[in-house]
Design a protein around this motif. Sequence first.
Motif, PDB file in Angstrom:
ATOM      1  N   SER A  62       0.836  -1.273  -0.199  1.00  0.00           N
ATOM      2  CA  SER A  62      -0.077  -0.077   0.081  1.00  0.00           C
ATOM      3  C   SER A  62       0.722   1.018   0.052  1.00  0.00           C
ATOM      4  O   SER A  62       1.635   1.464   0.955  1.00  0.00           O
ATOM      5  N   VAL A  63       0.763   1.956  -0.897  1.00  0.00           N
ATOM      6  CA  VAL A  63       1.690   3.318  -1.327  1.00  0.00           C
ATOM      7  C   VAL A  63       1.224   4.282  -0.192  1.00  0.00           C
ATOM      8  O   VAL A  63       2.119   4.999   0.642  1.00  0.00           O
ATOM      9  N   PHE A  64       0.016   4.422   0.215  1.00  0.00           N
ATOM     10  CA  PHE A  64      -0.645   5.180   1.212  1.00  0.00           C
ATOM     11  C   PHE A  64       0.077   4.978   2.656  1.00  0.00           C
ATOM     12  O   PHE A  64       0.626   5.867   3.476  1.00  0.00           O
ATOM     13  N   TYR A  65       0.205   3.694   3.033  1.00  0.00           N
ATOM     14  CA  TYR A  65       0.767   3.317   4.500  1.00  0.00           C
ATOM     15  C   TYR A  65       2.158   3.393   4.223  1.00  0.00           C
ATOM     16  O   TYR A  65       2.663   3.993   5.526  1.00  0.00           O
ATOM     17  N   ILE A  66       2.844   3.384   3.164  1.00  0.00           N
ATOM     18  CA  ILE A  66       4.446   3.372   3.257  1.00  0.00           C
ATOM     19  C   ILE A  66       4.598   4.878   3.514  1.00  0.00           C
ATOM     20  O   ILE A  66       5.677   5.361   4.137  1.00  0.00           O
ATOM     21  N   VAL A  67       3.754   5.620   2.723  1.00  0.00           N
ATOM     22  CA  VAL A  67       4.131   7.040   2.908  1.00  0.00           C
ATOM     23  C   VAL A  67       3.808   7.580   4.195  1.00  0.00           C
ATOM     24  O   VAL A  67       4.478   8.555   4.771  1.00  0.00           O
ATOM     25  N   SER A  68       2.806   7.237   4.789  1.00  0.00           N
ATOM     26  CA  SER A  68       2.244   7.600   6.237  1.00  0.00           C
ATOM     27  C   SER A  68       3.428   7.212   7.093  1.00  0.00           C
ATOM     28  O   SER A  68       3.665   8.181   7.956  1.00  0.00           O
ATOM     29  N   ASN A  69       4.044   6.108   7.056  1.00  0.00           N
ATOM     30  CA  ASN A  69       4.850   5.550   8.001  1.00  0.00           C
ATOM     31  C   ASN A  69       6.221   6.281   7.881  1.00  0.00           C
ATOM     32  O   ASN A  69       7.037   6.721   8.806  1.00  0.00           O
ATOM     33  N   LEU A  70       6.728   6.625   6.892  1.00  0.00           N
ATOM     34  CA  LEU A  70       7.822   7.371   6.336  1.00  0.00           C
ATOM     35  C   LEU A  70       7.820   9.091   6.790  1.00  0.00           C
ATOM     36  O   LEU A  70       8.586   9.260   7.658  1.00  0.00           O
ATOM     37  N   LEU A  71       6.503   9.362   6.602  1.00  0.00           N
ATOM     38  CA  LEU A  71       6.194  10.885   7.128  1.00  0.00           C
ATOM     39  C   LEU A  71       6.194  10.905   8.687  1.00  0.00           C
ATOM     40  O   LEU A  71       6.650  11.812   9.367  1.00  0.00           O
ATOM     41  N   PHE A  72       5.774   9.773   9.387  1.00  0.00           N
ATOM     42  CA  PHE A  72       6.006   9.732  10.692  1.00  0.00           C
ATOM     43  C   PHE A  72       7.084   9.772  11.223  1.00  0.00           C
ATOM     44  O   PHE A  72       7.508  10.326  12.076  1.00  0.00           O
ATOM     45  N   PHE A  73       8.082   8.798  10.685  1.00  0.00           N
ATOM     46  CA  PHE A  73       9.377   8.776  11.171  1.00  0.00           C
ATOM     47  C   PHE A  73      10.190  10.198  10.870  1.00  0.00           C
ATOM     48  O   PHE A  73      10.925  10.720  11.703  1.00  0.00           O
ATOM     49  N   GLU A  74       9.911  10.657   9.701  1.00  0.00           N
ATOM     50  CA  GLU A  74      10.503  11.936   9.720  1.00  0.00           C
ATOM     51  C   GLU A  74      10.052  12.970  10.538  1.00  0.00           C
ATOM     52  O   GLU A  74      10.779  13.956  10.922  1.00  0.00           O
ATOM     53  N   PHE A  75       8.716  13.169  10.853  1.00  0.00           N
ATOM     54  CA  PHE A  75       8.277  13.821  11.825  1.00  0.00           C
ATOM     55  C   PHE A  75       8.886  13.724  13.249  1.00  0.00           C
ATOM     56  O   PHE A  75       9.419  14.988  13.813  1.00  0.00           O
ATOM     57  N   ALA A  76       9.183  12.669  13.754  1.00  0.00           N
ATOM     58  CA  ALA A  76      10.006  12.224  15.043  1.00  0.00           C
ATOM     59  C   ALA A  76      11.233  12.703  14.700  1.00  0.00           C
ATOM     60  O   ALA A  76      11.730  13.586  15.821  1.00  0.00           O
ATOM     61  N   GLY A  77      12.086  12.504  13.603  1.00  0.00           N
ATOM     62  CA  GLY A  77      13.475  13.170  13.510  1.00  0.00           C
ATOM     63  C   GLY A  77      13.445  14.601  13.324  1.00  0.00           C
ATOM     64  O   GLY A  77      14.243  15.445  13.891  1.00  0.00           O
ATOM     65  N   MET A  78      12.370  15.346  12.865  1.00  0.00           N
ATOM     66  CA  MET A  78      12.370  16.779  12.806  1.00  0.00           C
ATOM     67  C   MET A  78      11.998  17.441  14.031  1.00  0.00           C
ATOM     68  O   MET A  78      12.347  18.453  14.491  1.00  0.00           O
ATOM     69  N   LEU A  79      11.330  16.507  14.956  1.00  0.00           N
ATOM     70  CA  LEU A  79      11.165  17.235  16.424  1.00  0.00           C
ATOM     71  C   LEU A  79      12.558  17.189  17.140  1.00  0.00           C
ATOM     72  O   LEU A  79      12.658  18.115  17.692  1.00  0.00           O
ATOM     73  N   VAL A  80      13.246  16.211  17.098  1.00  0.00           N
ATOM     74  CA  VAL A  80      14.402  15.969  17.710  1.00  0.00           C
ATOM     75  C   VAL A  80      15.367  17.301  17.154  1.00  0.00           C
ATOM     76  O   VAL A  80      16.030  18.053  17.952  1.00  0.00           O
ATOM     77  N   VAL A  81      15.807  17.272  16.101  1.00  0.00           N
ATOM     78  CA  VAL A  81      16.546  18.158  15.477  1.00  0.00           C
ATOM     79  C   VAL A  81      16.171  19.694  15.636  1.00  0.00           C
ATOM     80  O   VAL A  81      16.567  20.726  15.960  1.00  0.00           O
ATOM     81  N   GLY A  82      14.846  19.984  15.188  1.00  0.00           N
ATOM     82  CA  GLY A  82      14.117  21.176  15.801  1.00  0.00           C
ATOM     83  C   GLY A  82      14.439  21.675  16.919  1.00  0.00           C
ATOM     84  O   GLY A  82      14.515  22.820  17.212  1.00  0.00           O
ATOM     85  N   GLY A  83      14.132  20.741  17.876  1.00  0.00           N
ATOM     86  CA  GLY A  83      14.130  20.974  19.381  1.00  0.00           C
ATOM     87  C   GLY A  83      15.643  21.245  19.887  1.00  0.00           C
ATOM     88  O   GLY A  83      15.977  22.113  20.656  1.00  0.00           O
ATOM     89  N   CYS A  84      16.706  20.394  19.112  1.00  0.00           N
ATOM     90  CA  CYS A  84      17.973  20.801  19.547  1.00  0.00           C
ATOM     91  C   CYS A  84      18.493  22.047  18.840  1.00  0.00           C
ATOM     92  O   CYS A  84      19.402  22.936  19.765  1.00  0.00           O
ATOM     93  N   LEU A  85      17.961  22.316  17.994  1.00  0.00           N
ATOM     94  CA  LEU A  85      18.303  23.746  17.407  1.00  0.00           C
ATOM     95  C   LEU A  85      17.723  25.022  18.036  1.00  0.00           C
ATOM     96  O   LEU A  85      18.367  26.077  18.179  1.00  0.00           O
ATOM     97  N   MET A  86      16.503  24.886  18.497  1.00  0.00           N
ATOM     98  CA  MET A  86      15.846  25.869  19.246  1.00  0.00           C
ATOM     99  C   MET A  86      16.294  26.017  20.449  1.00  0.00           C
ATOM    100  O   MET A  86      16.348  26.999  21.285  1.00  0.00           O
ATOM    101  N   ALA A  87      17.119  24.962  21.153  1.00  0.00           N
ATOM    102  CA  ALA A  87      17.731  24.965  22.598  1.00  0.00           C
ATOM    103  C   ALA A  87      18.869  26.077  22.610  1.00  0.00           C
ATOM    104  O   ALA A  87      19.306  26.372  23.491  1.00  0.00           O
ATOM    105  N   ARG A  88      19.268  26.306  21.436  1.00  0.00           N
ATOM    106  CA  ARG A  88      20.399  27.462  21.308  1.00  0.00           C
ATOM    107  C   ARG A  88      19.964  28.797  21.415  1.00  0.00           C
ATOM    108  O   ARG A  88      20.755  29.741  21.376  1.00  0.00           O
TER     109      ARG A  88
END
Length: 112
Positions: A37-63
């Motif tokens: 299912s293309v939709f499920y693959i895209v949804s899962n990839l976007l969810f993992f990117e969301f988690a990574g973006m939260l970590v990176v964005g939070g680390c940069l905002m801490a500065r």
Amino acid sequence: MAEKSRFLFEIMAIAAIFAVVDILIAFLTLVVLGDVSVFYIVSNLLFFEFAGMLVVGGCLMARQPLEDDKRYDDDGVPVASWRAALIGRKILGASIFTIILSILFLILGNYI
């Protein structure tokens, strides 16, 4: 007001770029594996990117400098830590639209 709308369009564009890349990856997976299912693959990839973006964005905002006078040097140029915090703010904003797109693709996967 124009600055806020520009910021909003920039973070929406960043999230859309992530979604397009994930769609291409999902279609390649569909070609290789065949029955996915293309939709499920895209949804899962976007969810993992969301988690990574939260970590990176939070680390940069801490500065971020907490006092306004320390955000700019004597010439009025933003210091490196403030520029990193502004990039982190864009990443955190884009993560919101990334999770919205992830939920949208999950819903589409359930109904299509």
